[in-house]
Design an enzyme around this catalytic site. Structure first.
Site, mmCIF file in Angstrom:
data_model
loop_
_atom_site.group_PDB
_atom_site.id
_atom_site.type_symbol
_atom_site.label_atom_id
_atom_site.label_comp_id
_atom_site.label_asym_id
_atom_site.label_seq_id
_atom_site.Cartn_x
_atom_site.Cartn_y
_atom_site.Cartn_z
ATOM 1 N N GLN A 685 28.025 -9.337 86.773
ATOM 2 C CA GLN A 685 28.911 -8.261 86.327
ATOM 3 C C GLN A 685 28.955 -8.233 84.804
ATOM 4 O O GLN A 685 29.274 -9.223 84.145
ATOM 5 C CB GLN A 685 30.339 -8.389 86.898
ATOM 6 C CG GLN A 685 31.163 -7.108 86.787
ATOM 7 C CD GLN A 685 30.542 -5.909 87.532
ATOM 8 O OE1 GLN A 685 29.692 -6.082 88.402
ATOM 9 N NE2 GLN A 685 30.952 -4.694 87.201
ATOM 10 N N LEU A 686 28.585 -7.091 84.260
ATOM 11 C CA LEU A 686 28.536 -6.908 82.811
ATOM 12 C C LEU A 686 29.866 -7.310 82.187
ATOM 13 O O LEU A 686 30.928 -6.822 82.580
ATOM 14 C CB LEU A 686 28.235 -5.437 82.494
ATOM 15 C CG LEU A 686 28.169 -5.085 81.004
ATOM 16 C CD1 LEU A 686 26.917 -5.708 80.376
ATOM 17 C CD2 LEU A 686 28.170 -3.569 80.813
ATOM 18 N N HIS A 687 29.806 -8.212 81.203
ATOM 19 C CA HIS A 687 31.029 -8.651 80.535
ATOM 20 C C HIS A 687 30.773 -8.934 79.059
ATOM 21 O O HIS A 687 29.735 -9.461 78.682
ATOM 22 C CB HIS A 687 31.642 -9.872 81.220
ATOM 23 C CG HIS A 687 30.726 -11.038 81.363
ATOM 24 N ND1 HIS A 687 29.776 -11.127 82.364
ATOM 25 C CD2 HIS A 687 30.596 -12.177 80.636
ATOM 26 C CE1 HIS A 687 29.117 -12.259 82.248
ATOM 27 N NE2 HIS A 687 29.581 -12.914 81.203
ATOM 28 N N LEU A 688 31.758 -8.567 78.251
ATOM 29 C CA LEU A 688 31.722 -8.740 76.802
ATOM 30 C C LEU A 688 32.501 -10.003 76.437
ATOM 31 O O LEU A 688 33.623 -10.203 76.903
ATOM 32 C CB LEU A 688 32.358 -7.523 76.131
ATOM 33 C CG LEU A 688 32.568 -7.592 74.612
ATOM 34 C CD1 LEU A 688 31.236 -7.442 73.889
ATOM 35 C CD2 LEU A 688 33.547 -6.508 74.157
#
Length: 790
Positions: A685-688
């Site tokens: 899951q894309l995460h910053l």
């Protein structure tokens, strides 16, 4: 004692003219030497090599140890061969520090030495079994973790497969050491072997009289009726010994004289051995490896073509064992005449990999330990639930056998984990400790896996569409192996924790223990992160939700120049490779939080929930302040999935990151922050990442942690948004070699030998940050935030 009379060679003089017994100063003297150490755990191979290297008389040596070849952890035979070849290229002589008890295990190293025209020696540390067992059981800091109670069984099994080295294997010299006195003399001899010395050819120190140990069975209980033929190194029964004794004695006498034995006698003995070895399947004795036993998927009731299935098995299995350390795979079938086993063995033989980590076995998959002596932590079940996709007993074959052997406990555990399964997917089920399969066979997990159906009499038949069938079968094996990798990581983490506990209890921690603990910490953290959630997604759920999310990164707005287009195409290929990554169950935690944040809204770690993102404290922060801004868009696993349509989302994530960085700076104005993404994240899951640059955290423990935030592996959020805006995708750097780079300060770039010294330096370092971070507000501080607000 004279070597020819059964003793060991005396220590050589340091004089070039007389380097000792068995040495000479021929015209070709000064050759490199490959010394293959032979002996079970506890025989002193590593001690031997280190002692020679510490006292070497000018000859450069390198030690190649399989227990530490994988960046301080156990590696593969292939890695050892490469390291040995590299050392020989550098002009060094080499010690091969592995057990090397079987001819097959020695042969490649002998060939390597012969290829570079080095002298190839064997030093056989043939100590009594009880000595090796006692040493192995009592030691507490072994590089390969062969210690404690399990060590006794490892030594015993290795001794059963022992084959004494022979000149006909390609050795120019063989030295036998049967006690500490012999070993000391051999150490002295090799220590005094100068750059211009060489040793005479032949066999030295072999004692032909007296019985040989039978292993731990003699040590722990009454010896078995079989005995060991020492000269050949194979187990023989009383009747076999009678018929073979005369030939063996003749062979021994010829070897003792240092000459070549009769080719006819040697050939006959080799033929006898080959027949004996062909009558049983090879069983690896290294119980330190987490092992998966699996049947061939879809080739029985689902009637998948055996030739095509064997290709898929070999491709998937060899790729897996080359990417993962400390695991092994065993393909199992009930029949000695199994065609699938034969096909797989033939195809695997053409691949270059460590055959001790992927091999075939004939036996009942539910009785591998009790009937076959093969300890497997995990077994796979080829489910046959096509009609309703429900995992349940019955149907015959492996499915029925496993459910019957495990009892009702497995049925209940399976229902709790997953009720259904789709073709190409798998689910791992912990086997309850009350199950007979756990109690009697030591099986901790069963992985149910469902393959494609080619049987027209069963539902969902693919009607001989082998393009789709092979794809689904590949997916099934990949899913199976990834689930196994997750279990193996947990297994390794437990071993490291147990070892650390023992060291802490004794109050002694060696450098090797510390290194193991540091390098194992990353895997154990991954496992612990799963505990954030009450349930973990199965691979089937993962694939259902992910769907066919393969994005096109071709950007039509780039203009007519071919060179930029080609460069972007190369980047797109890299991105596609990352997009196709298979996620283990431990890596699903962030996905679960993003998709169902309402379940965790009362958790202390959740800071903010919106329609677009969730802000979460990193459970293992790598700095004083470290939070994750997680996208809630399904199908965005990582930056590799991002395209231009996602630019508004990236800006929202960045704005949220800025807000939280500002909040933290109000609390502590001394901090500085970066916002960015990992090129290849460990969690789905894309995460910053919003992370302060002090890196003052006990959770930052190793190179991988450090380099993932301070090298080109970490991509600044502002750069990512610019690239997506201009080119339609981000240029990622999936080269994980970046994570293994030396430790350097992120401010002054000075190098440091370990994490504690690096942290100590960082705390005092006042150097300015690199200039590239001072552009475009990549580095956030109290002053830049005030300037931005004004």
């Amino acid at each position: 004692m004279d070597p020819g009379e059964g003793g060991s060679p005396a220590a050589p003089s340091t004089s070039i003219a007389a380097p000792g017994p068995g040495a000479d100063t021929r015209e070709d003297a000064g050759k490199q030497v490959v010394v293959i150490l032979v002996g079970p755990p506890g025989s002193g191979k590593s001690t031997f090599a280190e002692a020679v290297m510490a006292a070497a008389a000018g000859r450069p040596w390198a030690r190649v140890c399989q227990d530490t070849i994988g960046k301080g952890k156990a590696g593969t035979k292939i890695q050892c061969l490469k390291a040995a070849a590299d050392a020989l290229k550098e002009g060094k002589s080499v010690f091969i520090d592995r057990c090397n008890l079987e001819r097959e295990q020695r042969s490649d190293f002998v060939k390597l030495g012969c290829t570079v025209q080095a002298d190839v020696h064997a030093v056989f540390l043939d100590l009594p079994a009880k000595v090796c067992i006692s040493r192995s059981v009592s030691r507490t800091s072994h590089e390969g973790n062969v210690q404690g109670g399990m060590a006794a069984m490892v030594v015993n099994r290795m001794l059963k497969n022992k084959q004494a080295p022979l000149l006909t294997e390609g050795f120019s010299r063989i030295t036998f050491c049967t006690d500490d006195d012999d070993i000391k003399k051999a150490v002295d001899m090799y220590s005094a072997l100068g750059p211009s010395h060489s040793l005479a050819s032949g066999v030295f120190g072999q004692k032909s009289k007296g019985p040989v140990q039978t292993g731990i069975m003699k040590f722990l209980k009454k010896a078995d009726t079989s005995s060991v033929n020492k000269s050949s190194g194979t187990m023989v029964t009383s009747s076999e010994r009678k018929t073979g004794q005369q030939n063996t004695t003749l062979k021994q006498e010829n070897l003792e004289a240092g000459g070549a034995c009769s080719m006819q006698v040697e050939k006959k003995l080799d033929n006898l051995k080959e027949k004996e070895e062909q009558s049983k399947e090879r069983v690896s004795s290294d119980t330190s490896l987490c092992t998966l036993a699996f049947p061939s998927i879809s080739t029985a009731d689902f009637q998948f073509d055996l030739e095509k299935a064997s290709e898929v098995i070999v491709d998937a299995a060899t790729d897996f064992v080359q990417k993962h350390d400390n695991v092994r795979l065993v393909l199992v079938d009930l029949s000695q005449k199994s065609r699938i086993l034969s096909l797989v063995k033939d195809k695997a033989a053409k691949k270059s990999f460590d055959s001790s980590r992927f091999f075939t076995f004939v036996g009942d998959i539910t009785q591998l330990h009790s009937k076959g002596g093969l300890q497997c932590n995990v077994i796979a079940n080829a489910a046959n639930c096509v009609s309703c996709r429900r995992l349940k007993p019955g149907g015959g074959g492996v499915n029925a056998a496993i459910f019957n052997a495990a009892g009702e406990a497995l049925q209940h555990a399976t229902k709790e984990c997953a009720d259904t399964l789709r073709p190409g997917n798998s689910v791992a089920v912990p086997v309850p400790s009350t199950s007979p399969l756990h109690q009697q066979e030591g099986v901790t997990h069963v992985i149910h896996v469902l393959g494609p159906n080619m049987n027209p009499m069963r539902p969902d038949c693919l009607k001989n569409d082998y393009t789709k069938g092979c794809k689904v079968l590949h997916e099934a094996y990949n899913s199976l192996f990834e689930n196994f990798a997750t279990i193996a990581q947990s297994y390794t983490g437990k071993q490291n924790d147990e070892t650390s506990s023992r060291k802490s209890a004794s109050g002694v921690i060696s450098p090797n223990d510390s290194k193991t603990k540091r390098e194992g910490s990353d895997d154990s953290e991954r496992t612990k992160k799963c505990k954030l959630l009450p349930s973990i997604l199965t691979s089937s759920q993962h694939h259902e939700r992910r769907g066919t999310n393969t994005l096109s990164y071709h950007d039509n707005s780039m203009g007519s120049s071919d060179a930029p287009n080609q460069a972007r195409e190369e980047d797109n290929k890299k991105n596609a490779a990352v997009t196709n990554k298979t996620w283990g169950s431990w890596a699903q935690s962030l996905y679960e939080v993003a998709m169902h944040p309402e379940k965790y809204k009362n958790a202390d770690s959740i800071l903010e929930i919106s329609d677009e993102f969730v802000v979460l404290k990193d459970l293992y922060p790598k700095a004083k302040r470290h939070v994750l801004v997680i996208s809630r868009t399904d199908g965005l696993d990582s930056l590799a999935d991002v395209k231009k349509a996602h630019l508004p989302l990236l800006r929202s994530l960045h704005s949220a990151g800025l807000k939280w960085a500002h909040k933290f700076l109000e609390e502590d104005a001394s901090l500085k922050f970066r916002l960015g993404y990992h090129s290849v994240p460990s969690m789905r899951q894309l995460h910053l990442h919003v992370i302060s640059q002090d890196f003052n955290s006990p959770s930052l423990k190793n190179k991988k942690h450090w380099n993932s935030f301070t090298s080109a592996f970490f991509l600044d959020s502002v750069d990512v948004m610019d690239e997506v805006d201009q080119h339609g995708s981000a240029t990622i750097n999936p080269d994980e070699k970046l994570l293994a780079m030396e430790l350097r300060c992120h401010r002054c770039r000075s190098a440091h030998p370990n994490i504690p010294k690096l942290k100590s330096h960082i705390a005092a370092c006042k150097s300015p940050f690199p200039s590239h971070l001072l552009k475009k507000d990549k580095l956030l501080s109290a002053s830049t935030m005030r300037a931005g607000c004004s």
